[in-house]
Write a protein that holds these residues in place. Structure first.
Motif, PDB file in Angstrom:
ATOM      1  N   TYR A 365       0.939  -1.303   0.033  1.00 29.64           N
ATOM      2  CA  TYR A 365       0.077   0.207  -0.009  1.00 29.64           C
ATOM      3  C   TYR A 365       0.789   1.411  -0.030  1.00 29.64           C
ATOM      4  CZ  TYR A 365       1.039  -0.396   5.006  1.00 29.64           C
ATOM      5  OH  TYR A 365       1.692  -0.453   6.051  1.00 29.64           O
ATOM      6  N   VAL A 366       0.304   2.322  -0.335  1.00 23.26           N
ATOM      7  CA  VAL A 366       0.810   3.379  -0.294  1.00 23.26           C
ATOM      8  C   VAL A 366      -0.053   4.359   0.683  1.00 23.26           C
ATOM      9  CG1 VAL A 366       1.385   5.691  -1.681  1.00 23.26           C
ATOM     10  CG2 VAL A 366       1.635   3.478  -2.857  1.00 23.26           C
ATOM     11  N   ARG A 367       0.566   4.930   1.459  1.00 24.51           N
ATOM     12  CA  ARG A 367      -0.002   6.023   2.450  1.00 24.51           C
ATOM     13  C   ARG A 367       0.139   7.431   1.751  1.00 24.51           C
ATOM     14  NH1 ARG A 367       1.493   7.396   7.426  1.00 24.51           N
ATOM     15  NH2 ARG A 367       2.671   5.602   7.926  1.00 24.51           N
ATOM     16  N   HIS A 368      -0.946   7.981   1.559  1.00 28.23           N
ATOM     17  CA  HIS A 368      -0.665   9.381   1.118  1.00 28.23           C
ATOM     18  C   HIS A 368      -1.890  10.233   1.783  1.00 28.23           C
ATOM     19  CE1 HIS A 368      -3.497   9.107  -2.060  1.00 28.23           C
ATOM     20  NE2 HIS A 368      -3.247   7.877  -2.028  1.00 28.23           N
ATOM     21  N   HIS A 369      -1.389  11.656   1.850  1.00 35.27           N
ATOM     22  CA  HIS A 369      -2.129  12.631   2.652  1.00 35.27           C
ATOM     23  C   HIS A 369      -2.855  13.724   1.826  1.00 35.27           C
ATOM     24  CE1 HIS A 369       0.956  15.225   3.485  1.00 35.27           C
ATOM     25  NE2 HIS A 369       1.676  14.168   3.606  1.00 35.27           N
ATOM     26  N   PRO A 370      -3.787  14.379   2.066  1.00 39.75           N
ATOM     27  CA  PRO A 370      -4.344  15.441   1.085  1.00 39.75           C
ATOM     28  C   PRO A 370      -3.706  16.619   1.181  1.00 39.75           C
ATOM     29  CG  PRO A 370      -5.886  15.028   2.968  1.00 39.75           C
ATOM     30  CD  PRO A 370      -4.831  14.009   3.082  1.00 39.75           C
ATOM     31  N   GLY A 371      -2.679  16.635   2.169  1.00 40.18           N
ATOM     32  CA  GLY A 371      -1.966  18.096   2.529  1.00 40.18           C
ATOM     33  C   GLY A 371      -2.903  18.920   3.335  1.00 40.18           C
ATOM     34  N   GLN A 372      -3.968  19.208   3.010  1.00 39.84           N
ATOM     35  CA  GLN A 372      -4.832  19.703   4.002  1.00 39.84           C
ATOM     36  C   GLN A 372      -6.372  19.216   4.030  1.00 39.84           C
ATOM     37  OE1 GLN A 372      -4.319  23.346   1.941  1.00 39.84           O
ATOM     38  NE2 GLN A 372      -6.759  23.772   2.552  1.00 39.84           N
ATOM     39  N   ASP A 373      -7.116  19.154   4.944  1.00 42.23           N
ATOM     40  CA  ASP A 373      -8.426  18.500   5.088  1.00 42.23           C
ATOM     41  C   ASP A 373      -9.128  19.304   3.636  1.00 42.23           C
ATOM     42  OD1 ASP A 373      -7.539  17.596   7.077  1.00 42.23           O
ATOM     43  OD2 ASP A 373      -9.214  18.003   8.527  1.00 42.23           O
ATOM     44  N   ARG A 374      -9.893  18.714   2.972  1.00 35.50           N
ATOM     45  CA  ARG A 374     -10.613  19.045   1.887  1.00 35.50           C
ATOM     46  C   ARG A 374     -12.106  18.516   2.039  1.00 35.50           C
ATOM     47  NH1 ARG A 374      -9.001  21.662  -2.017  1.00 35.50           N
ATOM     48  NH2 ARG A 374      -6.739  21.261  -1.912  1.00 35.50           N
ATOM     49  N   TYR A 375     -12.923  19.440   1.859  1.00 36.89           N
ATOM     50  CA  TYR A 375     -14.358  18.723   1.763  1.00 36.89           C
ATOM     51  C   TYR A 375     -15.065  19.164   0.490  1.00 36.89           C
ATOM     52  CZ  TYR A 375     -13.018  18.708   6.637  1.00 36.89           C
ATOM     53  OH  TYR A 375     -12.464  18.444   8.017  1.00 36.89           O
ATOM     54  N   LEU A 376     -14.489  19.709  -0.491  1.00 35.52           N
ATOM     55  CA  LEU A 376     -14.997  20.271  -1.904  1.00 35.52           C
ATOM     56  C   LEU A 376     -14.094  20.074  -2.570  1.00 35.52           C
ATOM     57  CD1 LEU A 376     -16.656  23.959  -1.469  1.00 35.52           C
ATOM     58  CD2 LEU A 376     -17.633  21.820  -1.738  1.00 35.52           C
ATOM     59  N   TYR A 377     -14.333  19.392  -4.046  1.00 35.36           N
ATOM     60  CA  TYR A 377     -13.276  19.366  -5.021  1.00 35.36           C
ATOM     61  C   TYR A 377     -13.711  19.762  -6.215  1.00 35.36           C
ATOM     62  CZ  TYR A 377     -11.900  15.451  -1.886  1.00 35.36           C
ATOM     63  OH  TYR A 377     -11.430  14.597  -0.637  1.00 35.36           O
ATOM     64  N   THR A 378     -12.826  20.212  -7.117  1.00 33.98           N
ATOM     65  CA  THR A 378     -12.942  20.889  -8.490  1.00 33.98           C
ATOM     66  C   THR A 378     -12.877  19.667  -9.347  1.00 33.98           C
ATOM     67  OG1 THR A 378     -10.697  21.178  -8.835  1.00 33.98           O
ATOM     68  CG2 THR A 378     -11.865  22.849  -7.811  1.00 33.98           C
ATOM     69  N   ARG A 379     -13.130  19.687 -10.550  1.00 32.87           N
ATOM     70  CA  ARG A 379     -13.145  18.622 -11.643  1.00 32.87           C
ATOM     71  C   ARG A 379     -11.526  18.056 -11.802  1.00 32.87           C
ATOM     72  NH1 ARG A 379     -15.341  17.723 -17.600  1.00 32.87           N
ATOM     73  NH2 ARG A 379     -13.956  16.081 -18.112  1.00 32.87           N
ATOM     74  N   LYS A 380     -10.785  19.017 -11.681  1.00 30.58           N
ATOM     75  CA  LYS A 380      -9.416  18.743 -11.687  1.00 30.58           C
ATOM     76  C   LYS A 380      -8.891  17.843 -10.594  1.00 30.58           C
ATOM     77  CE  LYS A 380      -4.716  19.396 -12.528  1.00 30.58           C
ATOM     78  NZ  LYS A 380      -4.208  18.606 -11.797  1.00 30.58           N
ATOM     79  N   GLN A 381      -9.340  18.309  -9.272  1.00 30.73           N
ATOM     80  CA  GLN A 381      -8.991  17.568  -8.138  1.00 30.73           C
ATOM     81  C   GLN A 381      -9.517  16.088  -8.144  1.00 30.73           C
ATOM     82  OE1 GLN A 381     -10.447  20.466  -5.597  1.00 30.73           O
ATOM     83  NE2 GLN A 381      -8.255  21.394  -5.407  1.00 30.73           N
TER      84      GLN A 381
END
Ligand code: ATP
Length: 504
Positions: A365-381
């Motif tokens: 597995y790879v453990r990666h984190h979102p950098g900061q908590d995110r609750y909204l996403y754009t299409r690109k994200q």
């Protein structure tokens, strides 16, 4: 007396049967079975009606010693709850204004976020006795027993309050959805009686009672609850207890490491960053597991590495002894490196660890984190997330010219992101009503997005193909690559080749 007569009669029948030449054995076996069933029924209903209940209440109905200060995060929920509880504390004032008492507070949120803690803190804050039960304790009840238990719960809470010289009691019902689910047709008849009794008891709460009762209920499924429960005058205060954000995770982690010997290098901020989506209960478990790792290592202090290992344990489960062949290990390593490369490309510094040790169902597995908590996403994200998911399979394709079954979960996750993308009106279909556009159209759009993103992922990995051989050797040797080690390799191989960064 009665017993003596029945024993006498039974013996006479047995002797008479023997005299007639019948064997009494089948009768004896039948009698034993009936006796056992009767005994079982008696002991269960005895435990359910009264005896067990009283024991439970006696155990739990003093004022709990958990205060709001011992609950990390949840600043808004705590504030809302305290405001509602102030009505219980200043009873005389609310009576003066003719305000009806708050009878029920509903706490809703994912499992392990601290709803029970909040209810206990509510009892502590208002100096009330605390009586706890759970909706699941009413499962498998005989008809009428559930309703009787509810009556007893309220009666005993009041009795305990009087005994402890308190003028309020908080009744906490966890998993209220079990008894308070939406009523349809003639199903759940027994739960209906239990629920009706609860509503009746709540309707009977007035502000002039000697002991003021407040019912606090908790659920993970607020959408499932019957509207009768939620109408004004019943559970009309709704407080959501959500998953903790980063700051809350820091404070929960600090709370649970307060009694543990932490080493200087233990970076709580970093651990909080890497535990996006963890509940309070998972964070508590993480600190406990880290302490166990330190103990096993005979280490005097709990280091960052112990905490980091504990994240994997809580997230993925315990390491398994699954035997894998060298070929499989290589393929898993390539697959995971694919995820890691794209994750770093999407967000530099996001990879925390690449691991080859099998845990739970995963072989690596790879453990990666979102950098900061995110609750909204754009299409690109969202597209970036899909590419991270597809990168495992694309890496296998690139190196072996074929793919394996190891990517099944990745595809499921990728299609979930794509569904969100389409339903949020972010795809080329525009804003849609998913029920009206039809499955075929959704499927066609989803397939188109998947194909496009898969090709982009393949193209991207080609730019980084030189990383794979280098990282593969280290990963097979070390089994684990830390995020920093992996970034070092990326940097090193990039500088020694003509790799180009094509986005990010
Ligand atoms: P469930 O929905 O599964 O019943 P819950 O929301 O009631 O869970 P609790 O039972 O209150 O969760 O929490 C379980 C444990 O997790 C607590 O005993 C505590 O150790 C830890 N915990 C959860 N949330 C917090 C928090 N906000 N601060 C500190 N500890 C927490």
């Amino acid at each position: 007396m009665g017993k003596g007569i029945s024993i006498g009669v039974t013996l006479s029948i047995l002797l008479f049967l023997l005299y007639l030449g019948f064997s009494p054995l089948p009768l004896l076996v039948l009698a034993v079975i009936v006796g056992m069933a009767w005994y079982f029924f008696q002991s269960r209903s005895g435990a359910q009606i009264g005896v067990g209940q009283n024991k439970r209440l006696q155990r739990k109905s003093s004022v709990p010693d958990v205060s709001f200060e011992e609950i990390g995060g949840h600043a808004r929920s705590k504030k809302e709850l305290k405001e509602a509880l102030d009505f219980l504390i200043h009873r005389d004032r609310i009576q003066q204004y003719g305000i009806r008492p708050i009878k029920g507070i509903l706490l809703s949120g994912p499992p392990g976020t601290g709803k029970t803690l909040m209810a206990k803190a509510a009892a502590h804050y208002t100096d009330s006795v605390f009586a706890a039960t759970s909706g699941s304790e009413f499962v498998e009840m005989y008809v009428g027993v559930g309703a009787q238990r509810i009556r007893e719960l309220f009666r005993d809470a009041r009795t305990q309050a009087r005994k402890n010289q308190k003028n309020s009691a908080i009744i906490f019902i966890d998993e209220i959805d079990v008894i308070g689910g939406k009523r349809e047709g003639s199903q759940h008849r027994e739960y209906d009686q239990t629920l009706n009794q609860l509503l009746t008891e709540m309707d009977g709460i007035t502000s002039d009672q000697e002991v003021q009762v407040l019912v606090v209920a908790a659920t993970n499924r607020k959408d499932m609850l019957d509207s009768a429960l939620l109408r004004p005058g019943r559970f009309d205060r709704h407080i959501s207890v959500d998953l903790p954000d980063k700051q809350a995770r820091v404070s929960i982690l600090k709370m649970h490491t307060r009694n543990k010997p932490l080493a200087e290098d233990a970076d709580i901020e970093r651990i909080a960053l890497e535990t996006f989506g963890f509940s309070g209960a998972q964070l508590e478990s993480l600190t406990n597991e880290a302490a166990i790792y330190a103990l096993r290592d005979n280490s005097r202090l709990i280091g960052h590495e112990h905490l980091s290992r504990a994240i994997d344990k809580v997230m993925m489960g315990e390491k398994t002894d699954r035997e894998t062949t060298r070929e499989e290990r290589e393929r898993v390593a390539i697959h995971e490196l694919g995820h890691a490369v794209v994750s770093e490309w999407v967000r530099s510094g996001s990879v925390s660890q690449v691991s080859l040790s099998p845990r739970g169902q995963a072989l690596g597995y790879v453990r990666h984190h979102p950098g900061q908590d995110r609750y909204l996403y754009t299409r690109k994200q969202l597209e970036d997330q899909v590419m991270i998911c597809l990168a495992g399979a694309a890496a296998e394709q690139m190196i072996y010219k074929n793919r394996s079954t190891g990517a099944q979960n990745d595809y499921e996750q990728a299609t979930r992101y794509i569904r969100t993308l389409m339903e949020a009106g972010l795809s080329d279909l525009g804003i849609i009503d998913k029920d009206l556009v039809g499955k075929e159209m959704l499927h066609a759009e989803s397939a188109k997005i998947l194909k496009d993103l898969y090709e982009r992922t393949e193209h991207l990995l080609q730019q980084y193909s030189h990383v794979f051989q280098e990282a593969l050797d280290v990963l097979l040797r070390e089994e684990v690559l830390s995020g920093d080690q992996f970034r070092q390799l990326l940097k090193y191989t990039a500088s020694s080749s003509d790799a180009v960064r094509i986005g990010g």
